[in-house]
Design a protein around this motif. Structure first.
Motif, PDB file in Angstrom:
ATOM      1  N   ASP A  82       0.823  -1.205   0.000  1.00  0.00           N
ATOM      2  CA  ASP A  82       0.000   0.000   0.000  1.00  0.00           C
ATOM      3  C   ASP A  82       0.856   1.254   0.000  1.00  0.00           C
ATOM      4  OD1 ASP A  82      -2.245  -1.567   0.005  1.00  0.00           O
ATOM      5  OD2 ASP A  82      -2.581  -1.391   2.180  1.00  0.00           O
ATOM      6  N   GLN A  83       1.931   1.236   0.746  1.00  0.00           N
ATOM      7  CA  GLN A  83       2.831   2.380   0.810  1.00  0.00           C
ATOM      8  C   GLN A  83       3.509   2.610  -0.534  1.00  0.00           C
ATOM      9  OE1 GLN A  83       5.989   1.901   3.644  1.00  0.00           O
ATOM     10  NE2 GLN A  83       6.279   4.098   3.878  1.00  0.00           N
ATOM     11  N   GLY A 140       4.247   5.875  -4.926  1.00  0.00           N
ATOM     12  CA  GLY A 140       4.876   5.696  -6.232  1.00  0.00           C
ATOM     13  C   GLY A 140       6.312   5.239  -6.125  1.00  0.00           C
ATOM     14  N   GLY A 141       6.644   4.568  -5.026  1.00  0.00           N
ATOM     15  CA  GLY A 141       8.032   4.163  -4.786  1.00  0.00           C
ATOM     16  C   GLY A 141       8.369   2.837  -5.420  1.00  0.00           C
ATOM     17  N   ASN A 157      10.365  -3.488  -4.720  1.00  0.00           N
ATOM     18  CA  ASN A 157      11.389  -4.534  -4.697  1.00  0.00           C
ATOM     19  C   ASN A 157      11.445  -5.214  -3.335  1.00  0.00           C
ATOM     20  OD1 ASN A 157      12.051  -3.912  -7.325  1.00  0.00           O
ATOM     21  ND2 ASN A 157      13.714  -2.539  -6.740  1.00  0.00           N
ATOM     22  N   LEU A 158      11.248  -4.453  -2.264  1.00  0.00           N
ATOM     23  CA  LEU A 158      11.213  -5.047  -0.921  1.00  0.00           C
ATOM     24  C   LEU A 158      10.003  -5.954  -0.748  1.00  0.00           C
ATOM     25  CD1 LEU A 158      12.262  -2.052   1.352  1.00  0.00           C
ATOM     26  CD2 LEU A 158      13.552  -4.124   0.891  1.00  0.00           C
ATOM     27  N   VAL A 159       8.871  -5.574  -1.320  1.00  0.00           N
ATOM     28  CA  VAL A 159       7.662  -6.395  -1.217  1.00  0.00           C
ATOM     29  C   VAL A 159       7.878  -7.741  -1.917  1.00  0.00           C
ATOM     30  CG1 VAL A 159       5.239  -6.565  -1.896  1.00  0.00           C
ATOM     31  CG2 VAL A 159       6.117  -4.428  -0.991  1.00  0.00           C
ATOM     32  N   ILE A 160       8.477  -7.718  -3.093  1.00  0.00           N
ATOM     33  CA  ILE A 160       8.720  -8.951  -3.837  1.00  0.00           C
ATOM     34  C   ILE A 160       9.727  -9.833  -3.096  1.00  0.00           C
ATOM     35  CG2 ILE A 160       9.666  -9.879  -5.978  1.00  0.00           C
ATOM     36  CD1 ILE A 160       8.461  -7.387  -7.359  1.00  0.00           C
ATOM     37  N   THR A 161      10.777  -9.238  -2.568  1.00  0.00           N
ATOM     38  CA  THR A 161      11.774 -10.005  -1.812  1.00  0.00           C
ATOM     39  C   THR A 161      11.169 -10.558  -0.522  1.00  0.00           C
ATOM     40  OG1 THR A 161      13.483  -8.550  -2.694  1.00  0.00           O
ATOM     41  CG2 THR A 161      14.075  -9.903  -0.801  1.00  0.00           C
ATOM     42  N   GLY A 162      10.378  -9.762   0.147  1.00  0.00           N
ATOM     43  CA  GLY A 162       9.709 -10.235   1.361  1.00  0.00           C
ATOM     44  C   GLY A 162       8.740 -11.366   1.081  1.00  0.00           C
ATOM     45  N   SER A 163       8.053 -11.313  -0.052  1.00  0.00           N
ATOM     46  CA  SER A 163       7.143 -12.399  -0.424  1.00  0.00           C
ATOM     47  C   SER A 163       7.908 -13.692  -0.660  1.00  0.00           C
ATOM     48  CB  SER A 163       6.373 -12.031  -1.686  1.00  0.00           C
ATOM     49  OG  SER A 163       5.594 -10.886  -1.471  1.00  0.00           O
ATOM     50  N   LEU A 164       9.052 -13.594  -1.293  1.00  0.00           N
ATOM     51  CA  LEU A 164       9.885 -14.785  -1.514  1.00  0.00           C
ATOM     52  C   LEU A 164      10.355 -15.369  -0.193  1.00  0.00           C
ATOM     53  CD1 LEU A 164      11.428 -16.665  -3.480  1.00  0.00           C
ATOM     54  CD2 LEU A 164      13.316 -15.049  -3.302  1.00  0.00           C
TER      55      LEU A 164
END
Length: 82
Positions: free
Chosen positions: A35-36, A41-42, A47-54
């Motif tokens: 959401d953030q 628009g960051g 990239n942190l969300v995708i890495t955290g999901s992994l």
């Protein structure tokens, strides 16, 4: 296996019960990062969300690999017709 996945993916119960954001599980934290990233628009947070999901998926994959023989034997036991 179903219990492990259901416990790891629990979203609404911790969201309702926990008041302190430090105790939130990874699913809620990833959603807040998502959401953030969408409102600010960051690209860096995405990239942190995708890495955290992994990283969140890795324990489930390990549990599945360790419990795979029990999973398959249970499925095969239910298919036996007498």
């Amino acid at each position: 296996m179903f219990t492990i996945v259901a416990t790891r993916n629990n979203y609404f119960l911790p969201l309702i019960m926990l008041k302190d954001a430090d105790w939130y599980p990874l699913t809620i934290g990833l959603n807040q990062w998502k959401d953030q990233a969408s409102t600010a628009g960051g690209q860096a947070i995405q990239n942190l969300v995708i890495t955290g999901s992994l990283i969140t998926i890795i324990p489930l994959v390990i549990a599945f690999l360790c419990l795979q023989k029990y999973w398959q034997s249970g499925l095969a036991a239910g298919a036996v017709k007498e």
